[in-house]
Design an enzyme around this catalytic site. Structure first.
Site, PDB file in Angstrom:
ATOM      1  N   TYR A 130       0.788  -1.227   0.000  1.00 34.01           N
ATOM      2  CA  TYR A 130       0.000   0.000   0.000  1.00 34.01           C
ATOM      3  C   TYR A 130       0.823   1.281   0.000  1.00 34.01           C
ATOM      4  O   TYR A 130       0.286   2.353  -0.213  1.00 34.01           O
ATOM      5  CB  TYR A 130      -0.993  -0.028   1.171  1.00 34.01           C
ATOM      6  CG  TYR A 130      -2.052  -1.086   0.953  1.00 34.01           C
ATOM      7  CD1 TYR A 130      -3.137  -0.841   0.132  1.00 34.01           C
ATOM      8  CD2 TYR A 130      -1.927  -2.341   1.533  1.00 34.01           C
ATOM      9  CE1 TYR A 130      -4.086  -1.807  -0.106  1.00 34.01           C
ATOM     10  CE2 TYR A 130      -2.873  -3.329   1.306  1.00 34.01           C
ATOM     11  CZ  TYR A 130      -3.961  -3.057   0.487  1.00 34.01           C
ATOM     12  OH  TYR A 130      -4.900  -4.033   0.243  1.00 34.01           O
ATOM     13  N   PHE A 420     -11.075  -3.374  11.068  1.00 32.86           N
ATOM     14  CA  PHE A 420     -12.246  -3.251  10.201  1.00 32.86           C
ATOM     15  C   PHE A 420     -11.968  -3.901   8.853  1.00 32.86           C
ATOM     16  O   PHE A 420     -12.719  -3.746   7.925  1.00 32.86           O
ATOM     17  CB  PHE A 420     -12.647  -1.778  10.036  1.00 32.86           C
ATOM     18  CG  PHE A 420     -11.539  -0.868   9.577  1.00 32.86           C
ATOM     19  CD1 PHE A 420     -11.289  -0.686   8.224  1.00 32.86           C
ATOM     20  CD2 PHE A 420     -10.746  -0.182  10.487  1.00 32.86           C
ATOM     21  CE1 PHE A 420     -10.268   0.137   7.789  1.00 32.86           C
ATOM     22  CE2 PHE A 420      -9.731   0.659  10.079  1.00 32.86           C
ATOM     23  CZ  PHE A 420      -9.498   0.825   8.722  1.00 32.86           C
TER      24      PHE A 420
END
Length: 420
Positions: A130, A420
């Site tokens: 990322y 999450f």
């Protein structure tokens, strides 16, 4: 519908339709090599924001997935900002290295930009992936595993004003959520939970307990008026060895509004009968537990990466937080993936009690860095000086690095309370 770059690929990118969720999530599970319990799958189904979910499709089959949650996250100074929580990102093994992930990230960040959200965050299964999309490591966490016999919390002068009692986790949920909500602005990285997300901290299907008993909720209340001052959620795995009981306590969460409540909760958790080990998967780097115990070495703390932060709107993000010291610096920001951020930005603030301004400028740069490094430093958990030591930030005006590094730091370590 968007065609991917390679004309030989019969792949298309488009938003998810509600009725497509099951095969879309099947593809995600295949990408991760996992199969979740029916209960966990149902929870994520309920929490999925379909209008923020994307798929790359080969004909009728999903081969890539990405989603986002509409979070609000605390930043230094107490503001709680709209933030895209990037989630459910996966590409089938058969479709790797064909531009699928880049296409998903491109479409998603454009959407975040159009929504006016200044920040995007994620937890990374593989952190190296990322960075090229501008995400910098913004928060860390501590994992501790303490031998109960060697770790103690000494009594405190205010112990008498705290009453501890066990409560049903679901029955006490609304009460605990109110306290959690009050504490969110105090620590950068904390997430203000939207309706439905209160289920996550008490999610406890028997199939996922891994030998532990049911989740317990311990409340710390003021003896005089019953005010809730803190709570802990934990479970216990019963275990017996030849030498006697050797149970394991797994602490899911300790939340406290006062030092006295925190001390009382940890004294209880570190002294449960018939147990030998206390495991805590996630604590802030500056958690007071490190100073409550007599021998912090026995906690065996291990530092792990947690939240990756991406500034989608540099100006909005930088002017929305407070700064620990006065700062007046021109930043040269490089952002290849979101080119609207590339340029010189004049950041100035009179200090923590004042707001900040950050506007595009033609002035000469005094500090040069990529948006990834700006994300790493944004919540105050990584210093610009440390990034400069790694050659990732360049000082162009003598003194600019020290000035900016002091300003971006914060007196409370950032921390992500749950995944999450």
């Amino acid at each position: 519908m968007t065609q991917l770059a390679d004309p030989h690929d019969a792949l298309s990118l488009r938003p998810l339709a509600a009725e497509e969720w099951e095969p879309w999530y099947d593809a995600l599970e295949t990408a991760f090599g996992s199969v979740e319990s029916a209960e966990r799958r149902a929870m994520w189904h309920a929490l999925t924001e379909v209008d923020r979910s994307l798929g790359v499709w080969e004909g009728e089959a999903p081969v890539g997935t990405a989603g986002a949650f509409s979070f609000r996250m605390a930043v230094p100074g107490g503001a709680v900002l709209p933030t895209a929580g990037v989630t459910m990102v996966g590409v089938l093994p058969t479709h790797r290295r064909r531009g699928v992930l880049t296409a998903l990230m491109r479409h998603q960040l454009d959407d975040v930009h159009e929504r006016g959200e200044a920040l995007a965050v994620l937890t990374a299964s593989e952190p190296a992936i990322y960075g090229r999309y501008g995400y910098g490591l913004g928060t860390w966490k501590l994992r501790v595993e303490a031998p109960r016999a060697w770790v103690r919390v000494a009594p405190g002068p205010e112990d008498g004003r705290i009453r501890l009692r066990l409560a049903d986790p679901r029955a006490a949920l609304a009460h605990c959520e109110r306290l959690y909500h009050e504490l969110v602005p105090r620590r950068p990285g904390m997430l203000a939970r939207r309706p439905g997300w209160e289920r996550l901290p008490v999610f406890d299907p028997p199939a996922e307990r891994g030998g532990h008993g049911p989740l317990h909720c311990l409340l710390a209340e003021d003896r005089t008026d019953g005010e809730l001052l803190g709570y802990a959620r934990y479970s216990v795995a019963e275990q017996w060895l030849d030498g006697g009981p050797a149970g394991v306590v797994r602490v899911r969460e300790v939340t406290a509004a006062s030092a006295a409540a925190r001390r009382a909760l940890w004294r209880y958790l570190l002294d449960l009968d018939l147990t030998e080990t206390v495991q805590v998967p996630s604590l802030p780097l500056d958690d007071p537990l490190l100073h409550l115990v007599g021998d912090p070495r026995r906690l065996r703390p291990r530092q792990l990466d947690a939240l990756f932060v991406r500034l989608v709107e540099v100006g909005d993000a930088l002017r929305s937080r407070r700064y620990a010291a006065p700062v007046d610096v021109v930043l040269a920001v490089q952002d290849e993936f979101c080119p609207w951020n590339t340029g010189h930005w004049h950041l100035h603030s009179a200090g923590p009690e004042k707001g900040a301004a950050c506007e595009p400028t033609e002035a000469s740069a005094e500090l040069a860095l990529a948006v990834r490094e700006l994300g790493a430093a944004y919540l105050g958990g990584t210093t610009l000086a440390a990034l400069a030591g790694a050659g990732l930030v360049t000082e162009l005006r003598p003194g600019a690095l020290a000035e900016a590094s002091r300003a971006f730091a914060w007196d409370v370590a950032p921390w992500l309370p749950h995944g999450f």
